[in-house]
Design an enzyme around this catalytic site. Structure first.
Site, PDB file in Angstrom:
ATOM      1  N   ASN A 312       0.842  -1.197   0.000  1.00  0.00           N
ATOM      2  CA  ASN A 312       0.000   0.000   0.000  1.00  0.00           C
ATOM      3  C   ASN A 312       0.881   1.252   0.000  1.00  0.00           C
ATOM      4  OD1 ASN A 312      -2.262  -1.835   0.765  1.00  0.00           O
ATOM      5  ND2 ASN A 312      -1.205  -1.838   2.727  1.00  0.00           N
ATOM      6  N   HIS A 344      11.329  -5.601  -0.883  1.00  0.00           N
ATOM      7  CA  HIS A 344      10.312  -5.914  -1.893  1.00  0.00           C
ATOM      8  C   HIS A 344       9.187  -4.879  -1.867  1.00  0.00           C
ATOM      9  CE1 HIS A 344       8.066  -8.928  -4.386  1.00  0.00           C
ATOM     10  NE2 HIS A 344       7.028  -8.269  -3.886  1.00  0.00           N
ATOM     11  N   GLU A 345       8.666  -4.616  -0.682  1.00  0.00           N
ATOM     12  CA  GLU A 345       7.520  -3.690  -0.583  1.00  0.00           C
ATOM     13  C   GLU A 345       7.920  -2.259  -0.934  1.00  0.00           C
ATOM     14  OE1 GLU A 345       4.846  -5.272  -0.488  1.00  0.00           O
ATOM     15  OE2 GLU A 345       5.881  -7.106   0.064  1.00  0.00           O
ATOM     16  N   HIS A 348       8.163  -1.698  -4.613  1.00  0.00           N
ATOM     17  CA  HIS A 348       6.827  -1.509  -5.185  1.00  0.00           C
ATOM     18  C   HIS A 348       6.392  -0.049  -5.189  1.00  0.00           C
ATOM     19  CE1 HIS A 348       5.185  -5.331  -6.304  1.00  0.00           C
ATOM     20  NE2 HIS A 348       5.307  -5.884  -5.105  1.00  0.00           N
ATOM     21  N   GLU A 367       5.365  -7.696  -9.602  1.00  0.00           N
ATOM     22  CA  GLU A 367       5.951  -8.644  -8.654  1.00  0.00           C
ATOM     23  C   GLU A 367       7.316  -9.167  -9.093  1.00  0.00           C
ATOM     24  OE1 GLU A 367       4.865  -8.678  -5.879  1.00  0.00           O
ATOM     25  OE2 GLU A 367       2.775  -8.064  -6.033  1.00  0.00           O
TER      26      GLU A 367
END
Length: 925
Positions: A312, A344-345, A348, A367
């Site tokens: 998010n 990883h987040e 994003h 991803e």
């Protein structure tokens, strides 16, 4: 196995209506059970599961008020729209929401709208009595209410227990991929980007978080506070997030405000995550050369969370085990895992959030890139974690599923929510990352980086398809301003006879067709004959035809350590060496996503090299040889005894990657026997593996000393040795467990060896009980994770009945189930539980989810008899899925795996026994 039932009780959803609505007048009223203008299951003026393009959202003004006592929420949303086509119906998403009021606001006037619901498509139609004219802007206002979800999706309830035993309730969100529609009516497709202004009502004892910083708080009657958050950047609905809880935080300010939120009693475990997030966010800003677009980044540890984490924008959410770290109790593997998940987040925030795929068929653009960037970023920000030692494992994992006929292209057609959920798998994540790594090696790191920066800049706040990425990489690679002429010519000359680079032509062969190539190599003097075909474990060999890849081959020889390159674009080809060589090794460091078969004595030569001088090859090359030869056994290209002969060199191996790959190939062999009641052969195979690694096991200290890779290897080796009953290991672990138990758990065990200690302790009833009590009362995520693994691996299966009620959180049920399925004494219970509770599992974790997929494939993974194939295929899944129109990919994978296990055991078990007998005779001599 009663504990599973109690651990999995799904609470009855309360049918209470919210007591606080969105205006002062409505706050005095209850919503009615039905609405006179809402009609269900009447034909909508739209019959497609995808939304029409008649209007597009520009801005959401969203108010949410959760009631953490009655476990429901009310809301109001006004959506500003641009009308692209003349229409009298606005179609959007809504799932399990009670819409009590709907209005159209146009030119200062308000008109009521009729609401038609079609639950099967999770859509509603807002019908206007007048035509809404193309080119105008208007708004729809909707008042709605719902219960907090009892699943892990949408706006859902989570709980935790304090040290004193009090239960605290919070409400959190998980919208990806299609659950924003469960929290508010919206255009819930990634291409419908918009800005969001969010307000959240709460009690004073709670704090509210959302994507953007809070700009003000307004006091309302009855002690209610309303937090107003700044208007967001343009983003997709699945990235919206809000959290209402009693969490506390720690913060740091670099270029941005970064905070970590946890339960109050766990905030001391947040320091490492905070420091890692600061370093990683700064790295990404520098690498992408694009500022992080938001003024803050919050990381929140959610007590109940199905997946590992969620990106998010501005409010990333995590499982507690994926964020919380205690230096005295967390292992080196856990530190590495936490860092990678945060990396990883945060990747994003650019790949996925700033630039988003047009539709879920290209999920890999999100991803695969985020997975790839984990390794790029952490290798720089945390070099001590040695991430280069785990990348190959991701490619091996992807190949396991990509070798099946049930695999799918990286970019593949999907429509409904179940199909979309199925895209969150190893193909989208791990294969996507491995293909990108291959492309980076093909283009050069600088050209690749320049291309993805160009891609991000060009498509910021927009949506893309895969070809947009290839165009950006092609353009930058051929652009003299982006790559020095000399470098560009050198890069081109490595692969091409002419100055032409067709990235899309090459990469389409990797993203638009499933599977991966098997390269067969035959050396005759200076001549190297090459051929390619699809590697496929299925007996249906016809499915290997018609596949062709553009493969950037790399190789080195006994005469030259230089990496040579050859682009194979045809079924067969020939390359010529400067002179004859003793050996040749293709796919250097396994930067390519393919495996290699060395014909005409090639495997014998490489096996001899490993025995004589294994350090002549890199650790990645050694690991790839181990993987490849056992994969070739599976399709009958290499006999089993040849693969086992190669494995003998492992007695001299000391590096983590080839050692771990050796275990990955050898351990499943005896796992097959455990479920076929072949005790003598099983014992022989286990003894061979212990003897193979005995010297390396004996070298291990029971400390946290050494590099991260050395510590990770130690953890695995000592655990394996204790599991297999290697007496020196069992004796040491027993002594440590006795001391730890005597101290009432206060003695500090070396975190890297504690799992082995707990495993040995859990084999006795007294030890199991002590571990169970420690698990119940501990607030340390790492400690609970390790003890849970030990408890579920215990041979005392009757003790598992102690895990009743809420001792095991529902989020942990899948890992418990999988762990028990690996237990030789418990695997039958795991399958029985899966069958008895399938409907509950699907209701809680959602059909098509990676959680359900893991349960299905792991619980059935080592079955190898026709009786179990019949039971799994026809007696259970065929009846469960009959009439649903669903062909779950995970079920197809499970059936293919069982069929492969049957073929493998029928053909190879006699060979395995003969080979082990010969080795036993040689050792006795």
């Amino acid at each position: 196995f009663v504990f599973f039932f109690f651990a999995f009780q799904i609470l009855v959803i309360l049918n209470l209506c919210p007591s606080v609505a969105v205006t002062e007048k409505q706050s005095e009223e209850k919503h009615k059970a039905t609405s006179p203008f809402t009609i269900k299951n009447q034909a909508l003026p739209w019959d497609n599961i995808r939304l029409p393009q008649a209007v597009k959202p520009l801005h959401y003004d969203l108010l949410i008020h959760p009631n953490l006592t009655s476990l429901d929420f009310t809301g109001f949303v006004q959506i500003q729209l641009e009308v692209l086509q003349e229409t009298s119906a606005i179609i959007l998403h809504s799932k399990d929401l009670h819409i009590s009021k709907a209005e159209l606001v146009e030119s200062g006037r308000t008109h009521p709208l009729q609401v038609l619901e079609l639950p099967s498509n999770q859509q509603v139609a807002l019908l206007s009595s007048d035509v809404i004219v193309k080119g105008r802007q208007c708004a729809v206002s909707l008042t709605f209410a719902a219960n907090l979800s009892e699943t892990f999706h949408g706006f859902y309830k989570s709980t935790y227990r304090t040290r004193n035993g009090d239960v605290r309730v919070l409400a959190s969100t998980q919208f990806e991929p299609t659950s924003a529609r469960s929290a508010f009516p919206c255009f819930d497709e990634p291409a419908f980007k918009a800005n969001f202004s969010i307000r959240i009502r709460r009690e004073a004892r709670h704090v509210a978080l959302s994507n953007m910083p809070r700009v003000k708080t307004v006091e309302l009657p009855d002690g209610i506070l309303e937090d107003h958050f700044d208007t967001s950047v343009k983003m997709s609905t699945y990235l919206v997030a809000f959290l209402v809880s009693d969490f506390v935080s720690i913060s740091k300010t670099s270029l941005h405000g970064i905070s970590v939120y946890t339960e109050p009693e766990k905030i001391s475990q947040a320091e490492f995550a905070l420091d890692a997030a600061v370093k990683l966010l700064d790295f990404y800003e520098d690498y992408f050369d694009i500022p992080y677009p938001l003024p803050k980044q919050d990381l929140a540890a959610i007590p109940d969370f199905q997946v590992g984490a969620m990106e998010n924008w501005g409010l990333t959410t995590y499982r507690e085990s994926a964020l919380l770290f205690d230096p005295t109790k967390s292992s080196a593997s856990e530190k590495l895992g936490i860092t990678m998940i945060i990396a990883h987040e945060l990747a994003h925030q650019w790949f996925g959030n700033l630039v988003t795929m047009q539709w879920w068929n290209d999920l890999w653009l999100n991803e695969g890139f985020a997975k790839f960037m984990e390794f790029v970023s952490v290798s720089v920000t945390h070099p001590e974690l040695q991430v280069e030692d785990i990348f190959l494992d991701k490619c091996f994992s992807a190949m396991e599923v990509d070798a099946l006929s049930s695999s799918h292209p990286v970019s593949t057609h999907v429509e409904n929510p179940t199909q979309i959920e199925e895209m969150f798998d190893d193909v989208s994540y791990e294969k996507g990352a491995c293909v990108l790594n291959m492309l980076q090696d093909f283009l050069s790191a600088d050209a690749f980086k320049n291309g993805i920066v160009r891609y991000l800049r060009r498509y910021s706040y927009k949506n893309t398809v895969t070809s947009d990425l290839w165009n950006s990489l092609t353009n930058v690679s051929l652009c003299g301003s982006s790559l020095m002429r000399g470098d560009r010519e050198a890069m081109v000359s490595k692969w091409f006879v002419q100055d032409k680079l067709d990235v899309q032509g090459m990469m389409d062969t990797w993203t638009l067709q499933e599977g991966f190539p098997l390269i067969s190599v035959e050396v005759k003097g200076r001549e190297v004959r090459l051929s390619q075909e699809r590697y496929l474990k299925s007996a249906e060999s016809s499915k290997t035809s018609g596949f062709l890849w553009h493969i950037p081959l790399t190789y080195m020889t006994s005469k030259s350590s230089t990496v040579h390159r050859f682009l194979l674009t045809t079924k067969t080809d020939v390359l010529y060496l400067p002179g004859e060589v003793d050996w040749i090794k293709f796919n250097v460091d396994m930067n390519g996503y393919y495996i290699v078969h060395y014909e005409a004595g090639g495997w014998d030569t490489l096996t001899d090299l490993l025995q004589r001088n294994h350090m002549a090859l890199s650790s990645n090359d050694r690991a790839s040889l181990i993987s490849s030869i056992f994969q070739l056994v599976s399709i009958g290209e290499v006999p089993l005894d040849k693969a086992l002969d190669l494995s003998l060199y492992l007695s001299k191996e000391r590096h983590i990657m080839p050692v771990m790959q050796g275990f990955s190939e050898l351990v499943p062999l005896y796992k097959l026997m455990e479920k076929r009641d072949m005790e003598d052969l099983e014992k022989q195979m286990k003894g061979y593996i212990v003897n193979l690694f005995r010297d390396l096991i004996d070298l291990q200290s029971w400390t946290n000393d050494g590099s991260v890779s050395e510590r990770r290897l130690r953890s695995y080796l000592l655990l394996f040795a204790c599991v297999r009953g290697y007496q020196p290991c069992v004796d040491k672990a027993t002594a440590l467990f006795v001391k730890w138990k005597k101290s009432n758990g206060t003695m500090s065990l070396p975190s890297d060896v504690s799992l082995a200690v707990y495993f040995v302790g859990a084999r006795s009833p007294e030890g199991w009980d002590f571990l169970f009590e420690t698990y119940r009362h501990s607030l340390y995520t790492s400690l609970k994770f390790q003890i849970k693994a030990a408890l579920t691996s215990s041979p005392l299966t009757e003790k598992l009945r102690c895990l009743e009620g809420d001792v095991v959180k529902t989020q942990d049920l899948p890992s418990v189930l999988v762990s028990v399925s690996k237990n030789p004494k418990g695997y039958k219970h795991a399958w029985d539980f899966l069958r008895a509770n399938w409907d509950r599992l699907v209701k809680k974790f959602e059909l098509g989810s990676q959680t359900i997929a893991n349960i299905v494939t792991e619980v059935t993974g080592s079955y190898s008899t026709k009786e179990m194939l019949e039971e799994v295929a026809k007696s259970f899944f065929s009846s469960k899925l009959e009439g649903t129109g669903m062909e779950l990919r995970c079920v197809q994978q499970a059936l293919e795996n069982i069929e492969e296990n049957i073929r493998w055991t029928d053909k190879n078990l006699p060979l395995l026994k003969a080979w082990l007998d010969r080795q036993g005779s040689l050792q006795r001599e």
